[in-house]
Design a protein around this motif. Structure first.
Motif, PDB file in Angstrom:
ATOM      1  N   VAL A 197      -7.256   7.201   0.269  1.00 29.12           N
ATOM      2  CA  VAL A 197      -8.386   6.286   0.465  1.00 29.12           C
ATOM      3  C   VAL A 197      -7.877   4.988   1.082  1.00 29.12           C
ATOM      4  O   VAL A 197      -6.944   4.375   0.549  1.00 29.12           O
ATOM      5  N   PRO A 198      -8.429   4.570   2.205  1.00 28.17           N
ATOM      6  CA  PRO A 198      -7.967   3.320   2.818  1.00 28.17           C
ATOM      7  C   PRO A 198      -8.328   2.119   1.954  1.00 28.17           C
ATOM      8  O   PRO A 198      -9.399   2.065   1.362  1.00 28.17           O
ATOM      9  N   GLY A 199      -7.417   1.175   1.846  1.00 30.50           N
ATOM     10  CA  GLY A 199      -7.687  -0.045   1.096  1.00 30.50           C
ATOM     11  C   GLY A 199      -8.403  -1.069   1.965  1.00 30.50           C
ATOM     12  O   GLY A 199      -8.293  -1.049   3.195  1.00 30.50           O
ATOM     13  N   TYR A 234       0.854  -1.187   0.000  1.00 26.21           N
ATOM     14  CA  TYR A 234       0.000   0.000   0.000  1.00 26.21           C
ATOM     15  C   TYR A 234       0.891   1.239   0.000  1.00 26.21           C
ATOM     16  O   TYR A 234       1.978   1.241   0.608  1.00 26.21           O
ATOM     17  N   ALA A 235       0.423   2.278  -0.653  1.00 19.58           N
ATOM     18  CA  ALA A 235       1.185   3.528  -0.685  1.00 19.58           C
ATOM     19  C   ALA A 235       1.009   4.275   0.633  1.00 19.58           C
ATOM     20  O   ALA A 235      -0.097   4.385   1.169  1.00 19.58           O
ATOM     21  N   GLY A 254      -5.876 -16.138  12.047  1.00 18.07           N
ATOM     22  CA  GLY A 254      -5.134 -16.090  10.796  1.00 18.07           C
ATOM     23  C   GLY A 254      -4.298 -14.818  10.732  1.00 18.07           C
ATOM     24  O   GLY A 254      -4.566 -13.850  11.462  1.00 18.07           O
ATOM     25  N   GLU A 255      -3.292 -14.813   9.851  1.00 20.59           N
ATOM     26  CA  GLU A 255      -2.387 -13.673   9.745  1.00 20.59           C
ATOM     27  C   GLU A 255      -2.092 -13.381   8.270  1.00 20.59           C
ATOM     28  O   GLU A 255      -2.245 -14.233   7.412  1.00 20.59           O
ATOM     29  N   ARG A 256      -1.641 -12.144   8.033  1.00 17.86           N
ATOM     30  CA  ARG A 256      -1.219 -11.743   6.682  1.00 17.86           C
ATOM     31  C   ARG A 256      -0.228 -10.591   6.808  1.00 17.86           C
ATOM     32  O   ARG A 256      -0.481  -9.608   7.516  1.00 17.86           O
ATOM     33  N   ILE A 257       0.910 -10.724   6.121  1.00 20.44           N
ATOM     34  CA  ILE A 257       1.926  -9.669   6.110  1.00 20.44           C
ATOM     35  C   ILE A 257       1.740  -8.807   4.864  1.00 20.44           C
ATOM     36  O   ILE A 257       1.477  -9.312   3.778  1.00 20.44           O
ATOM     37  N   PHE A 258       1.888  -7.483   5.050  1.00 18.91           N
ATOM     38  CA  PHE A 258       1.863  -6.569   3.903  1.00 18.91           C
ATOM     39  C   PHE A 258       2.874  -5.439   4.153  1.00 18.91           C
ATOM     40  O   PHE A 258       3.377  -5.274   5.268  1.00 18.91           O
ATOM     41  N   ARG A 259       3.137  -4.671   3.109  1.00 17.55           N
ATOM     42  CA  ARG A 259       4.117  -3.585   3.201  1.00 17.55           C
ATOM     43  C   ARG A 259       3.457  -2.236   2.910  1.00 17.55           C
ATOM     44  O   ARG A 259       2.494  -2.171   2.141  1.00 17.55           O
ATOM     45  N   VAL A 260       3.996  -1.208   3.498  1.00 18.00           N
ATOM     46  CA  VAL A 260       3.621   0.171   3.185  1.00 18.00           C
ATOM     47  C   VAL A 260       4.870   0.853   2.659  1.00 18.00           C
ATOM     48  O   VAL A 260       5.943   0.802   3.281  1.00 18.00           O
ATOM     49  N   LYS A 261       4.734   1.496   1.502  1.00 16.33           N
ATOM     50  CA  LYS A 261       5.898   2.104   0.853  1.00 16.33           C
ATOM     51  C   LYS A 261       5.583   3.526   0.430  1.00 16.33           C
ATOM     52  O   LYS A 261       4.510   3.789  -0.091  1.00 16.33           O
ATOM     53  N   ALA A 291       5.937   3.964   6.381  1.00 19.84           N
ATOM     54  CA  ALA A 291       6.555   2.927   5.554  1.00 19.84           C
ATOM     55  C   ALA A 291       7.103   1.817   6.440  1.00 19.84           C
ATOM     56  O   ALA A 291       7.670   2.076   7.504  1.00 19.84           O
ATOM     57  N   GLY A 292       6.902   0.592   6.013  1.00 20.49           N
ATOM     58  CA  GLY A 292       7.364  -0.551   6.799  1.00 20.49           C
ATOM     59  C   GLY A 292       6.605  -1.814   6.458  1.00 20.49           C
ATOM     60  O   GLY A 292       5.800  -1.847   5.518  1.00 20.49           O
TER      61      GLY A 292
END
Length: 528
Positions: free
Chosen positions: A420-422, A414-415, A521-528, A502-503
């Protein structure tokens, strides 16, 4: 040889029973229920007999007397079976299929069936004795439930072997049950299928499904002749650990003169059996009804039959039911809107299927299709934990660790400067109605509520769209196509915050079912 029976000598009497528009000659089957101490299948001198054990002809039940003896009416197409009591097991064959019955078809099945039925059994034996074997049955135990394995050929039986059976070899369960659609129309595959399931190594029971019947006939009463040859009665009951299990045949085969087809339905004889059977069960015991077509999928013109079944089940203080058929996984609380009249809703479980979406979808590295169900549930099976009148259902995805219970779906990135929140989604495969689903980003943060949504599972939708694109480009896909997506009954959504730096982040999802069961449950994502 599938038909299990034991013969000694006793007198056979003849009576007459009034049937619609005719008199049908009936005989009296007699025999003894005994403890087979030497496991030779024969009632030998000095072996213990069992009083108070029920024997049925598919409509009536009689209890054995103080000497373990019974007598019950049979016609020319009757399966006599014993209702296994708690603390005992019935014989099983080399594939661990339970053999607790005797088939009486003096003339055998019709010869014009596509798949062979029962060979002529000849005159009624002088006695039909039922052996039992003592065993310890704790009140806390587990049962495996398979929905719709449904292989159409040997290759798909091999899928079952590698996808589901191999990880279950030696599994510590009291027994297992296939909830119908054992096969996909080719009834010649019963032997191979049974040998495969038998490798799990536990006693196995079966429910008849709409793909397990002989399509060559247009009569419902003849449609299960091959099933009977292989597995015995299409409906019956047994006890284990103080819980009473009832197998229901709710597949009605019929014709309108132009075509043959099935509908959900129940015969009067079967409803009589279920009513009579449950009268023998103490009110403090849990009753588990197992069928193929869900109770919520009744055909309107056959609803009076379902209504009668509802009235019978409503007499119980503790009762649940399971089915397969629809190739998705869902807990349904049947209430007044569906014709259930008891104040407490009836808990009906539509069990996940072994074959998922009919062994469809892109094959994996083991050449097994991913075959995700149309609601986004991975193919698999369930384990039911019983303890007295309490129960809890555990979903298991094929070839996944037991703790894989929630699929969290979010973008990879995600930027940081987005306005706008995703959205992200959580498919909680085994969520019950009224489940509480929450999420948080970091350990120690406050749990936030997720919103239930009625739409297609995003991952299933993505796979479906990928197939459409391949087909549009090449004209076909090199595997069996997935079915159309369906609104998932256990999907939740929430928004990814816009103020994240960012992270790399981990979404944690927690579902708490009304019975206290917690799924994560889990899910990893990035913010850039």
């Amino acid at each position: 040889m599938y038909r299990h029976f034991l013969l000694t000598s006793v007198t056979v009497g003849v009576i007459f029973s009034l049937a619609p528009q005719s008199l049908v000659a009936q005989q009296q089957a007699s025999g003894t229920v005994f403890v087979d101490a030497n496991s030779n299948g024969k009632f030998d001198d000095g072996e213990e007999t069992k009083a108070g054990v029920f024997v049925s002809n598919g409509r009536e039940l009689v209890a054995t007397d103080e000497e373990g003896k019974y007598q019950i009416a049979v016609g020319d197409d009757t399966i006599v079976f014993v209702v296994k009591p708690t603390g005992y097991r019935v014989p099983t064959d080399q594939d661990h299929i339970s053999r607790f019955y005797y088939i009486h078809k003096p003339n055998g099945s019709p010869k014009d069936l596509k798949f062979p039925g029962v060979e002529p059994t000849g005159p009624l034996p002088q006695t039909i004795n039922f052996p039992l074997h003592k065993q310890d049955e704790p009140t806390a135990f587990d049962v495996l439930f398979f929905g719709d394995p449904q292989p159409r050929n040997q290759q798909e039986i091999d899928y079952i072997a590698h996808d589901v059976v191999e990880p279950l070899i030696g599994f510590d369960a009291a027994f297992g049950v296939t909830l119908g659609d054992i096969l996909f129309n080719d009834l010649n595959l019963f032997d191979s299928f049974n040998r495969t399931i038998g490798k799990i190594g536990i006693p196995w029971y079966n429910v008849i499904g709409n793909h397990d019947i002989n399509f060559a006939t247009d009569k419902d009463e003849l449609s299960d002749e091959t099933y009977e040859r292989v597995y015995g009665p299409a409906y019956y009951s047994f006890n284990y650990g103080g819980v009473h299990f009832v197998v229901v045949d709710d597949v009605h085969w019929m014709t309108d003169g132009k075509r043959k087809f099935y509908r959900s339905g129940l015969s009067d004889a079967q409803l009589d059996f279920i009513e009579n059977d449950l009268k023998t069960v103490p009110q403090d015991q849990l009753v588990v009804a197992m069928m193929h077509i869900p109770l919520v999928k009744s055909t309107p013109w056959l609803e009076p039959k379902r209504d009668r079944l509802f009235r019978i089940l409503e007499t119980r203080d503790h009762c649940i039911s399971l089915s397969g058929h629809t190739h998705h996984h869902e807990h349904v609380m049947i209430g007044e809107e569906s014709g259930w009249k008891k104040p407490q809703p009836h808990h009906h479980i539509i069990n996940v299927t072994v074959c998922g979406s009919w062994w469809s979808g892109r094959p994996d590295e083991n050449d097994i299709p991913h075959t995700m169900c149309a609601d986004g549930t991975p193919n698999g099976y369930t384990v039911m934990h019983f303890d007295g009148d309490k129960y809890e259902l555990e979903y298991r995805a094929a070839r996944r660790l037991p703790d894989y219970q929630v699929r969290v779906m979010a973008d990879e990135e995600y930027a940081a400067d987005r306005e706008v929140p995703g959205s992200f989604f959580a498919n909680v495969f085994n969520a019950m109605p009224e489940a509480k689903v929450e999420w948080k980003l970091q350990t120690g943060e406050q749990w936030l509520p997720m919103t239930k949504t009625v739409e297609a599972d995003p991952l299933f939708l993505k796979r479906h769209e990928e197939e459409k694109a391949i087909k549009a480009k090449t004209g076909s896909v090199p595997w069996r196509e997935l079915p159309k997506p369906m609104p998932s009954p256990h999907l939740w959504t929430a928004k990814v915050p816009t103020n994240l730096k960012a992270g790399t982040y981990a979404i944690e999802v927690r579902c708490t079912n009304p019975n206290g069961q917690v799924l994560t449950g889990e899910r990893i994502f990035r913010v850039k």
